[in-house]
Design a protein around this motif. Structure first.
Motif, PDB file in Angstrom:
ATOM      1  N   LEU A   1       3.846  28.464 -61.755  1.00 17.34           N
ATOM      2  CA  LEU A   1       3.008  27.273 -61.755  1.00 17.34           C
ATOM      3  C   LEU A   1       2.599  26.974 -60.315  1.00 17.34           C
ATOM      4  CD1 LEU A   1       1.881  24.951 -63.535  1.00 17.34           C
ATOM      5  CD2 LEU A   1       3.862  23.636 -62.830  1.00 17.34           C
ATOM      6  N   PRO A   2       1.302  27.049 -59.996  1.00 13.30           N
ATOM      7  CA  PRO A   2       0.875  26.783 -58.617  1.00 13.30           C
ATOM      8  C   PRO A   2       0.908  25.293 -58.286  1.00 13.30           C
ATOM      9  CG  PRO A   2      -1.029  27.251 -59.982  1.00 13.30           C
ATOM     10  CD  PRO A   2       0.187  27.433 -60.852  1.00 13.30           C
ATOM     11  N   ALA A   3       1.082  24.985 -57.006  1.00 14.89           N
ATOM     12  CA  ALA A   3       1.094  23.588 -56.573  1.00 14.89           C
ATOM     13  C   ALA A   3      -0.316  23.008 -56.569  1.00 14.89           C
ATOM     14  CB  ALA A   3       1.721  23.463 -55.190  1.00 14.89           C
ATOM     15  N   THR A   4      -1.324  23.851 -56.363  1.00 15.75           N
ATOM     16  CA  THR A   4      -2.713  23.418 -56.407  1.00 15.75           C
ATOM     17  C   THR A   4      -3.520  24.459 -57.181  1.00 15.75           C
ATOM     18  OG1 THR A   4      -3.292  24.577 -54.376  1.00 15.75           O
ATOM     19  CG2 THR A   4      -2.587  22.294 -54.143  1.00 15.75           C
ATOM     20  N   VAL A   5      -4.687  24.043 -57.663  1.00 14.67           N
ATOM     21  CA  VAL A   5      -5.536  24.997 -58.369  1.00 14.67           C
ATOM     22  C   VAL A   5      -6.529  25.669 -57.432  1.00 14.67           C
ATOM     23  CG1 VAL A   5      -5.320  23.944 -60.647  1.00 14.67           C
ATOM     24  CG2 VAL A   5      -7.118  23.172 -59.105  1.00 14.67           C
ATOM     25  N   SER A   6      -6.774  25.085 -56.286  1.00 15.04           N
ATOM     26  CA  SER A   6      -7.696  25.694 -55.329  1.00 15.04           C
ATOM     27  C   SER A   6      -6.904  26.259 -54.153  1.00 15.04           C
ATOM     28  CB  SER A   6      -8.709  24.665 -54.832  1.00 15.04           C
ATOM     29  OG  SER A   6      -8.048  23.607 -54.187  1.00 15.04           O
ATOM     30  N   ASN A   7      -7.056  27.535 -53.924  1.00 13.68           N
ATOM     31  CA  ASN A   7      -6.411  28.244 -52.818  1.00 13.68           C
ATOM     32  C   ASN A   7      -4.892  28.020 -52.790  1.00 13.68           C
ATOM     33  OD1 ASN A   7      -6.332  29.926 -50.657  1.00 13.68           O
ATOM     34  ND2 ASN A   7      -7.110  28.445 -49.184  1.00 13.68           N
ATOM     35  N   PRO A   8      -4.177  28.392 -53.851  1.00 13.61           N
ATOM     36  CA  PRO A   8      -2.729  28.125 -53.899  1.00 13.61           C
ATOM     37  C   PRO A   8      -1.958  28.944 -52.870  1.00 13.61           C
ATOM     38  CG  PRO A   8      -3.410  29.447 -55.774  1.00 13.61           C
ATOM     39  CD  PRO A   8      -4.655  29.094 -55.034  1.00 13.61           C
ATOM     40  N   LYS A   9      -0.973  28.296 -52.256  1.00 11.37           N
ATOM     41  CA  LYS A   9      -0.089  28.950 -51.284  1.00 11.37           C
ATOM     42  C   LYS A   9       1.375  28.844 -51.698  1.00 11.37           C
ATOM     43  CE  LYS A   9      -3.193  27.457 -47.662  1.00 11.37           C
ATOM     44  NZ  LYS A   9      -3.741  26.226 -48.126  1.00 11.37           N
ATOM     45  N   THR A  10       1.646  28.019 -52.710  1.00 10.65           N
ATOM     46  CA  THR A  10       3.007  27.791 -53.186  1.00 10.65           C
ATOM     47  C   THR A  10       2.999  27.762 -54.708  1.00 10.65           C
ATOM     48  OG1 THR A  10       3.428  26.411 -51.251  1.00 10.65           O
ATOM     49  CG2 THR A  10       4.996  26.237 -53.052  1.00 10.65           C
ATOM     50  N   ALA A  11       4.025  28.341 -55.306  1.00  7.60           N
ATOM     51  CA  ALA A  11       4.177  28.309 -56.763  1.00  7.60           C
ATOM     52  C   ALA A  11       5.659  28.187 -57.087  1.00  7.60           C
ATOM     53  CB  ALA A  11       3.595  29.556 -57.400  1.00  7.60           C
ATOM     54  N   CYS A  12       5.926  27.745 -58.299  1.00 10.60           N
ATOM     55  CA  CYS A  12       7.299  27.621 -58.788  1.00 10.60           C
ATOM     56  C   CYS A  12       7.377  28.376 -60.111  1.00 10.60           C
ATOM     57  CB  CYS A  12       7.650  26.153 -58.986  1.00 10.60           C
ATOM     58  SG  CYS A  12       9.370  25.835 -59.340  1.00 10.60           S
ATOM     59  N   THR A  13       8.438  29.120 -60.323  1.00 11.19           N
ATOM     60  CA  THR A  13       8.581  29.858 -61.570  1.00 11.19           C
ATOM     61  C   THR A  13       8.882  28.882 -62.708  1.00 11.19           C
ATOM     62  OG1 THR A  13      10.946  30.234 -61.265  1.00 11.19           O
ATOM     63  CG2 THR A  13       9.437  31.890 -60.356  1.00 11.19           C
ATOM     64  N   PHE A  14       8.429  29.233 -63.895  1.00 13.50           N
ATOM     65  CA  PHE A  14       8.733  28.400 -65.063  1.00 13.50           C
ATOM     66  C   PHE A  14      10.238  28.342 -65.289  1.00 13.50           C
ATOM     67  CE2 PHE A  14       4.271  28.922 -65.892  1.00 13.50           C
ATOM     68  CZ  PHE A  14       3.910  27.755 -66.537  1.00 13.50           C
ATOM     69  N   ARG A  15      10.920  29.410 -64.927  1.00 12.66           N
ATOM     70  CA  ARG A  15      12.372  29.453 -65.059  1.00 12.66           C
ATOM     71  C   ARG A  15      13.028  28.368 -64.198  1.00 12.66           C
ATOM     72  NH1 ARG A  15      16.016  34.567 -63.249  1.00 12.66           N
ATOM     73  NH2 ARG A  15      15.159  33.977 -61.255  1.00 12.66           N
ATOM     74  N   ALA A  16      12.544  28.184 -62.965  1.00  5.27           N
ATOM     75  CA  ALA A  16      13.098  27.156 -62.086  1.00  5.27           C
ATOM     76  C   ALA A  16      12.747  25.756 -62.574  1.00  5.27           C
ATOM     77  CB  ALA A  16      12.597  27.360 -60.658  1.00  5.27           C
ATOM     78  N   LEU A  17      11.533  25.578 -63.088  1.00  6.35           N
ATOM     79  CA  LEU A  17      11.139  24.263 -63.594  1.00  6.35           C
ATOM     80  C   LEU A  17      11.969  23.865 -64.816  1.00  6.35           C
ATOM     81  CD1 LEU A  17       7.304  24.670 -63.159  1.00  6.35           C
ATOM     82  CD2 LEU A  17       8.763  23.067 -61.918  1.00  6.35           C
ATOM     83  N   LYS A  18      12.197  24.816 -65.703  1.00  5.68           N
ATOM     84  CA  LYS A  18      13.034  24.535 -66.870  1.00  5.68           C
ATOM     85  C   LYS A  18      14.472  24.255 -66.448  1.00  5.68           C
ATOM     86  CE  LYS A  18      14.203  26.272 -71.419  1.00  5.68           C
ATOM     87  NZ  LYS A  18      14.022  27.338 -72.395  1.00  5.68           N
ATOM     88  N   HIS A  19      14.959  24.997 -65.466  1.00 11.77           N
ATOM     89  CA  HIS A  19      16.314  24.794 -64.944  1.00 11.77           C
ATOM     90  C   HIS A  19      16.451  23.393 -64.356  1.00 11.77           C
ATOM     91  CE1 HIS A  19      19.560  25.524 -61.842  1.00 11.77           C
ATOM     92  NE2 HIS A  19      20.132  25.908 -62.961  1.00 11.77           N
ATOM     93  N   PHE A  20      15.461  22.963 -63.566  1.00 14.77           N
ATOM     94  CA  PHE A  20      15.512  21.609 -63.008  1.00 14.77           C
ATOM     95  C   PHE A  20      15.456  20.557 -64.104  1.00 14.77           C
ATOM     96  CE2 PHE A  20      13.162  17.793 -61.830  1.00 14.77           C
ATOM     97  CZ  PHE A  20      14.089  17.232 -60.975  1.00 14.77           C
ATOM     98  N   GLN A  21      14.598  20.765 -65.099  1.00  9.35           N
ATOM     99  CA  GLN A  21      14.488  19.783 -66.168  1.00  9.35           C
ATOM    100  C   GLN A  21      15.814  19.623 -66.915  1.00  9.35           C
ATOM    101  OE1 GLN A  21      11.532  20.593 -69.212  1.00  9.35           O
ATOM    102  NE2 GLN A  21      11.098  18.419 -69.364  1.00  9.35           N
ATOM    103  N   LEU A  22      16.481  20.731 -67.201  1.00 14.28           N
ATOM    104  CA  LEU A  22      17.787  20.651 -67.866  1.00 14.28           C
ATOM    105  C   LEU A  22      18.811  19.947 -66.989  1.00 14.28           C
ATOM    106  CD1 LEU A  22      17.971  24.183 -69.519  1.00 14.28           C
ATOM    107  CD2 LEU A  22      17.707  21.986 -70.671  1.00 14.28           C
ATOM    108  N   LEU A  23      18.823  20.268 -65.699  1.00 12.32           N
ATOM    109  CA  LEU A  23      19.759  19.606 -64.792  1.00 12.32           C
ATOM    110  C   LEU A  23      19.482  18.116 -64.664  1.00 12.32           C
ATOM    111  CD1 LEU A  23      20.200  22.137 -61.849  1.00 12.32           C
ATOM    112  CD2 LEU A  23      21.905  21.462 -63.520  1.00 12.32           C
ATOM    113  N   SER A  24      18.213  17.746 -64.630  1.00 13.62           N
ATOM    114  CA  SER A  24      17.892  16.323 -64.492  1.00 13.62           C
ATOM    115  C   SER A  24      18.229  15.551 -65.761  1.00 13.62           C
ATOM    116  CB  SER A  24      16.423  16.135 -64.126  1.00 13.62           C
ATOM    117  OG  SER A  24      15.592  16.542 -65.174  1.00 13.62           O
TER     118      SER A  24
END
Length: 198
Positions: free
Chosen positions: A92-115
């Motif tokens: 998942l990119p942080a921006t839709v125009s010229n992305p320089k950073t992204a987060c894996t769906f695996r990490a986002l799901k992991h954070f959601q479960l932890l939160s």
């Protein structure tokens, strides 16, 4: 150039590698060893027109840390937008125009479960990578909000709405309380005209 499959497996397992400096092993990353991740093509296909990420620097947030990766977008005639190529790679990119950073769906799901389970904040989740020189807290929080919004739209059935997410009216994603009185659902017919039960 490594295949996409091997690059993805390297990121899943451990992005850190050990390199011999002549006297002893030092910790390094796979980018410095020459690994490049190619987006926009199936495994084993070579891109005829690869386009390196902006300034050849791309940061990926995964469960096991924050990583610098060498990333090439597909720039062929049939290429999708950069953010679409990242989403198809499950980043998942942080921006839709010229992305320089992204987060894996695996990490986002992991954070959601932890939160949900242990009430971990975004700041605590970001700071558990104390060894990482990259500060991507703001980008992480943006991606978490986007991820939660997409999940909310999906769970409320708006994922395939012909009008898209923009056609969603305020309150349409809310879950109705089964205990609260709802006319035509859990109230008897004629409840508003029956004065004896008031």
């Amino acid at each position: 150039m490594a295949d996409n499959f091997y690059a993805a497996r390297a990121l899943e397992k451990s992005i850190y590698a050990m390199a011999w400096n002549g006297s002893y092993f030092i910790e390094t990353n796979l980018k410095s060893l020459g690994l490049r991740i190619q987006l926009g093509h199936c495994v084993g296909e070579k891109c005829l027109s690869p386009q390196p990420a902006f300034a050849d620097g791309f940061v990926v947030i995964d469960v096991n840390g924050i990583h610098d990766v060498a990333l090439d977008f597909c720039n062929c005639e049939i290429a999708q937008h950069h953010f679409v190529q990242l989403l198809r790679y499950r980043w998942l990119p942080a921006t839709v125009s010229n992305p320089k950073t992204a987060c894996t769906f695996r990490a986002l799901k992991h954070f959601q479960l932890l939160s949900f389970e242990s009430k971990v904040s975004g700041f605590e989740y970001h700071k558990h990578w104390h060894f990482s020189p990259k500060d991507r807290y703001r980008s992480l929080m943006v991606m978490i909000r986007i991820y939660r919004h997409i999940k909310m739209l999906k769970r409320s059935g708006k994922g395939h709405d012909p009008g898209g997410a923009a056609a969603t009216k305020p309150g349409e994603c809310a879950v109705l309380c089964p205990a609260c009185p709802q006319p035509q659902m859990n109230l008897p017919m004629g409840w508003d005209s029956d004065k004896s039960k008031r």
